[in-house]
Design a protein around this motif. Structure first.
Motif, PDB file in Angstrom:
ATOM      1  N   GLY A  95       0.817  -1.205   0.000  1.00 23.34           N
ATOM      2  CA  GLY A  95       0.000   0.000   0.000  1.00 23.34           C
ATOM      3  C   GLY A  95       0.850   1.254   0.000  1.00 23.34           C
ATOM      4  O   GLY A  95       0.566   2.204   0.739  1.00 23.34           O
ATOM      5  N   THR A  96       1.880   1.275  -0.844  1.00 24.16           N
ATOM      6  CA  THR A  96       2.740   2.460  -0.899  1.00 24.16           C
ATOM      7  C   THR A  96       1.956   3.696  -1.343  1.00 24.16           C
ATOM      8  O   THR A  96       2.220   4.807  -0.884  1.00 24.16           O
ATOM      9  N   ARG A  97       0.967   3.496  -2.210  1.00 24.51           N
ATOM     10  CA  ARG A  97       0.128   4.638  -2.603  1.00 24.51           C
ATOM     11  C   ARG A  97      -0.626   5.189  -1.398  1.00 24.51           C
ATOM     12  O   ARG A  97      -0.778   6.406  -1.235  1.00 24.51           O
ATOM     13  N   GLU A  98      -1.119   4.292  -0.532  1.00 25.47           N
ATOM     14  CA  GLU A  98      -1.806   4.740   0.684  1.00 25.47           C
ATOM     15  C   GLU A  98      -0.821   5.439   1.619  1.00 25.47           C
ATOM     16  O   GLU A  98      -1.174   6.433   2.275  1.00 25.47           O
ATOM     17  N   PHE A  99       0.380   4.922   1.706  1.00 29.68           N
ATOM     18  CA  PHE A  99       1.430   5.557   2.510  1.00 29.68           C
ATOM     19  C   PHE A  99       1.669   6.982   2.034  1.00 29.68           C
ATOM     20  O   PHE A  99       1.725   7.927   2.836  1.00 29.68           O
ATOM     21  N   LEU A 100       1.792   7.163   0.722  1.00 29.63           N
ATOM     22  CA  LEU A 100       2.048   8.495   0.171  1.00 29.63           C
ATOM     23  C   LEU A 100       0.833   9.402   0.298  1.00 29.63           C
ATOM     24  O   LEU A 100       0.974  10.628   0.405  1.00 29.63           O
ATOM     25  N   ALA A 101      -0.366   8.815   0.299  1.00 34.85           N
ATOM     26  CA  ALA A 101      -1.595   9.600   0.462  1.00 34.85           C
ATOM     27  C   ALA A 101      -1.852   9.947   1.926  1.00 34.85           C
ATOM     28  O   ALA A 101      -2.779  10.696   2.226  1.00 34.85           O
ATOM     29  N   ARG A 102      -1.048   9.387   2.838  1.00 32.58           N
ATOM     30  CA  ARG A 102      -1.169   9.641   4.268  1.00 32.58           C
ATOM     31  C   ARG A 102      -2.555   9.260   4.817  1.00 32.58           C
ATOM     32  O   ARG A 102      -3.125   9.970   5.637  1.00 32.58           O
ATOM     33  N   ASN A 103      -3.073   8.107   4.359  1.00 33.84           N
ATOM     34  CA  ASN A 103      -4.388   7.693   4.855  1.00 33.84           C
ATOM     35  C   ASN A 103      -4.314   6.536   5.857  1.00 33.84           C
ATOM     36  O   ASN A 103      -5.353   5.988   6.249  1.00 33.84           O
ATOM     37  N   ASP A 104      -3.107   6.147   6.256  1.00 33.43           N
ATOM     38  CA  ASP A 104      -2.865   5.135   7.299  1.00 33.43           C
ATOM     39  C   ASP A 104      -3.156   3.705   6.868  1.00 33.43           C
ATOM     40  O   ASP A 104      -2.955   2.777   7.662  1.00 33.43           O
ATOM     41  N   GLU A 105      -3.608   3.472   5.633  1.00 34.02           N
ATOM     42  CA  GLU A 105      -4.036   2.132   5.221  1.00 34.02           C
ATOM     43  C   GLU A 105      -2.928   1.395   4.469  1.00 34.02           C
ATOM     44  O   GLU A 105      -3.095   0.974   3.331  1.00 34.02           O
ATOM     45  N   PHE A 106      -1.808   1.221   5.126  1.00 37.56           N
ATOM     46  CA  PHE A 106      -0.695   0.457   4.559  1.00 37.56           C
ATOM     47  C   PHE A 106      -0.257  -0.573   5.590  1.00 37.56           C
ATOM     48  O   PHE A 106      -0.511  -0.419   6.788  1.00 37.56           O
ATOM     49  N   THR A 107       0.361  -1.646   5.105  1.00 37.17           N
ATOM     50  CA  THR A 107       0.656  -2.770   5.984  1.00 37.17           C
ATOM     51  C   THR A 107       2.042  -3.345   5.719  1.00 37.17           C
ATOM     52  O   THR A 107       2.671  -3.069   4.697  1.00 37.17           O
ATOM     53  N   VAL A 108       2.476  -4.172   6.649  1.00 35.51           N
ATOM     54  CA  VAL A 108       3.665  -5.012   6.503  1.00 35.51           C
ATOM     55  C   VAL A 108       3.165  -6.451   6.417  1.00 35.51           C
ATOM     56  O   VAL A 108       2.515  -6.930   7.348  1.00 35.51           O
ATOM     57  N   ARG A 214     -12.041  -9.760  -6.097  1.00 35.43           N
ATOM     58  CA  ARG A 214     -10.859  -9.147  -6.703  1.00 35.43           C
ATOM     59  C   ARG A 214     -10.767  -9.519  -8.167  1.00 35.43           C
ATOM     60  O   ARG A 214     -10.673 -10.694  -8.527  1.00 35.43           O
ATOM     61  N   ARG A 215     -10.791  -8.512  -9.007  1.00 33.56           N
ATOM     62  CA  ARG A 215     -10.487  -8.653 -10.428  1.00 33.56           C
ATOM     63  C   ARG A 215      -9.363  -7.689 -10.738  1.00 33.56           C
ATOM     64  O   ARG A 215      -9.476  -6.489 -10.501  1.00 33.56           O
ATOM     65  N   GLY A 216      -8.269  -8.192 -11.248  1.00 41.38           N
ATOM     66  CA  GLY A 216      -7.132  -7.334 -11.544  1.00 41.38           C
ATOM     67  C   GLY A 216      -5.879  -7.870 -10.896  1.00 41.38           C
ATOM     68  O   GLY A 216      -5.931  -8.634  -9.924  1.00 41.38           O
ATOM     69  N   PRO A 217      -4.741  -7.480 -11.420  1.00 45.51           N
ATOM     70  CA  PRO A 217      -3.474  -8.081 -10.990  1.00 45.51           C
ATOM     71  C   PRO A 217      -3.062  -7.678  -9.577  1.00 45.51           C
ATOM     72  O   PRO A 217      -3.276  -6.554  -9.138  1.00 45.51           O
ATOM     73  N   CYS A 218      -2.494  -8.624  -8.870  1.00 48.61           N
ATOM     74  CA  CYS A 218      -1.799  -8.357  -7.615  1.00 48.61           C
ATOM     75  C   CYS A 218      -0.790  -9.491  -7.424  1.00 48.61           C
ATOM     76  O   CYS A 218      -0.949 -10.579  -7.980  1.00 48.61           O
ATOM     77  N   ALA A 219       0.233  -9.212  -6.653  1.00 50.41           N
ATOM     78  CA  ALA A 219       1.324 -10.176  -6.507  1.00 50.41           C
ATOM     79  C   ALA A 219       1.095 -11.105  -5.315  1.00 50.41           C
ATOM     80  O   ALA A 219       0.276 -10.831  -4.428  1.00 50.41           O
ATOM     81  N   GLU A 220       1.836 -12.190  -5.298  1.00 46.07           N
ATOM     82  CA  GLU A 220       1.715 -13.170  -4.225  1.00 46.07           C
ATOM     83  C   GLU A 220       1.941 -12.552  -2.854  1.00 46.07           C
ATOM     84  O   GLU A 220       1.233 -12.867  -1.893  1.00 46.07           O
ATOM     85  N   TRP A 221       2.940 -11.665  -2.753  1.00 39.88           N
ATOM     86  CA  TRP A 221       3.259 -11.075  -1.450  1.00 39.88           C
ATOM     87  C   TRP A 221       2.192 -10.095  -0.964  1.00 39.88           C
ATOM     88  O   TRP A 221       2.179  -9.715   0.194  1.00 39.88           O
ATOM     89  N   ASP A 222       1.286  -9.693  -1.857  1.00 38.32           N
ATOM     90  CA  ASP A 222       0.171  -8.838  -1.441  1.00 38.32           C
ATOM     91  C   ASP A 222      -0.884  -9.611  -0.654  1.00 38.32           C
ATOM     92  O   ASP A 222      -1.635  -9.016   0.124  1.00 38.32           O
ATOM     93  N   ILE A 223      -0.989 -10.915  -0.884  1.00 36.79           N
ATOM     94  CA  ILE A 223      -2.151 -11.683  -0.438  1.00 36.79           C
ATOM     95  C   ILE A 223      -1.819 -12.777   0.573  1.00 36.79           C
ATOM     96  O   ILE A 223      -2.639 -13.083   1.449  1.00 36.79           O
ATOM     97  N   ALA A 224      -0.657 -13.393   0.503  1.00 37.58           N
ATOM     98  CA  ALA A 224      -0.397 -14.614   1.278  1.00 37.58           C
ATOM     99  C   ALA A 224      -0.590 -14.429   2.779  1.00 37.58           C
ATOM    100  O   ALA A 224      -1.231 -15.256   3.442  1.00 37.58           O
ATOM    101  N   ALA A 225      -0.039 -13.354   3.346  1.00 31.54           N
ATOM    102  CA  ALA A 225      -0.158 -13.144   4.794  1.00 31.54           C
ATOM    103  C   ALA A 225      -1.607 -12.932   5.189  1.00 31.54           C
ATOM    104  O   ALA A 225      -2.091 -13.502   6.179  1.00 31.54           O
ATOM    105  N   GLY A 226      -2.319 -12.109   4.426  1.00 31.61           N
ATOM    106  CA  GLY A 226      -3.726 -11.874   4.727  1.00 31.61           C
ATOM    107  C   GLY A 226      -4.563 -13.127   4.599  1.00 31.61           C
ATOM    108  O   GLY A 226      -5.505 -13.344   5.374  1.00 31.61           O
TER     109      GLY A 226
END
Length: 279
Positions: A95-108, A214-226
């Motif tokens: 969620g780097t876009r969220e990080f840059l938007a300063r909306n707090d919705e980014f994760t590790v 979810r329709r649209g691309p996302c990478a493995e590291w975006d989803i596995a932990a969740g």
């Protein structure tokens, strides 16, 4: 894997997520987080790189026998990865876009993968000082709160009168809109709630939402932990053809389109399966 070993690795991943979150928040408060574009035009900041370095170094010291596959690290070729029985799958700042938007919705995001499936996962939320943990084999799902207390996570049963789906803030398209429209027609009281990063899956695990199409691309590291957190809390994630996701795939590190549900036996899950069967 023995339960004691799983618990040890879960504690390790949780600790590194907390420490990476502190590093990220240092850059979050900075005037200039050093933003630039990667080759795929997605944003990259100094926070991404610093969090990656901390996590990679932590795993290298504690579990040198388990390789790390990170969005911001070396992408080992398939010829090398095909020999990996286990690996750490990491998005140091989802969620780097969220990080840059300063909306707090980014994760590790940190997941331990074995034979293509997540054994455990942690989703840290640096802006809240929280880490969500899921250990799949023991169905242990909990949140480590900022004050050190732990709170159990459990998915809710589906209620069509209070139906909530979550959707990406950054990635939408006509296929996604068509799915939402079809669900709204079937469940007239459906509410759609935008959310960033892996928080969408965490909301399902916490009993705050019911589905995530979810329709649209996302990478493995975006989803596995969740996914690990969601499964441990009682939910499920499937491709639209009904299959489980595979991780550390040799042909591509991108996920196929999928849906996630809090109640795998509820009416929303049946609706998702019908939409998948209809193509």
């Amino acid at each position: 894997m023995a339960p004691d070993d799983t618990d040890r690795l879960a504690r390790l991943a949780e600790r590194l997520a907390v420490e990476a979150g502190r590093v990220i928040m240092g850059w979050y408060r900075a005037v200039d987080p050093g933003a630039r574009e990667k080759a795929d035009a997605s944003p990259l900041t100094e926070a991404d790189l610093a969090a990656h370095a901390l996590i990679a170094e932590g795993f290298a010291a504690a579990t040198p026998e388990i390789p790390v596959l990170s969005e911001e690290g070396r992408q080992a070729p398939a010829a090398e990865r095909q020999h990996w029985q286990r690996c750490w799958l990491v998005d140091p700042l989802d969620g780097t876009r969220e990080f840059l938007a300063r909306n707090d919705e980014f994760t590790v995001n940190i997941a331990l993968i074995e034979a293509g499936r997540p054994l455990l996962g942690v989703v840290g939320v640096p802006a809240r000082g929280e880490v969500h943990l899921g250990v799949v084999s023991s169905r242990r799902a909990e949140t480590l709160l900022a004050d050190g207390r732990r709170q159990a996570l459990r998915c809710r049963r589906f209620d069509a009168q209070q139906a909530v789906i979550v959707a990406s803030r950054s990635h939408r398209g006509p296929e996604q809109e068509a799915i939402v429209g079809a669900l709204a027609a079937r469940f007239p009281r459906l509410v759609e709630r935008p959310a960033g990063s892996a928080l969408k899956l965490v909301q399902l695990a916490a009993g705050d939402a019911d589905g995530y199409p979810r329709r649209g691309p996302c990478a493995e590291w975006d989803i596995a932990a969740g996914e690990a957190v969601l499964m441990a809390a009682g939910g499920a994630l499937r491709t639209w053809s009904g299959e489980t996701l595979r991780y550390n795939k040799l042909d591509s590190l991108l996920n196929p389109d999928f849906y996630a549900v809090a109640d795998p036996d509820g009416a929303l899950a049946h609706a998702f399966r019908a939409l998948g069967a209809a193509g």
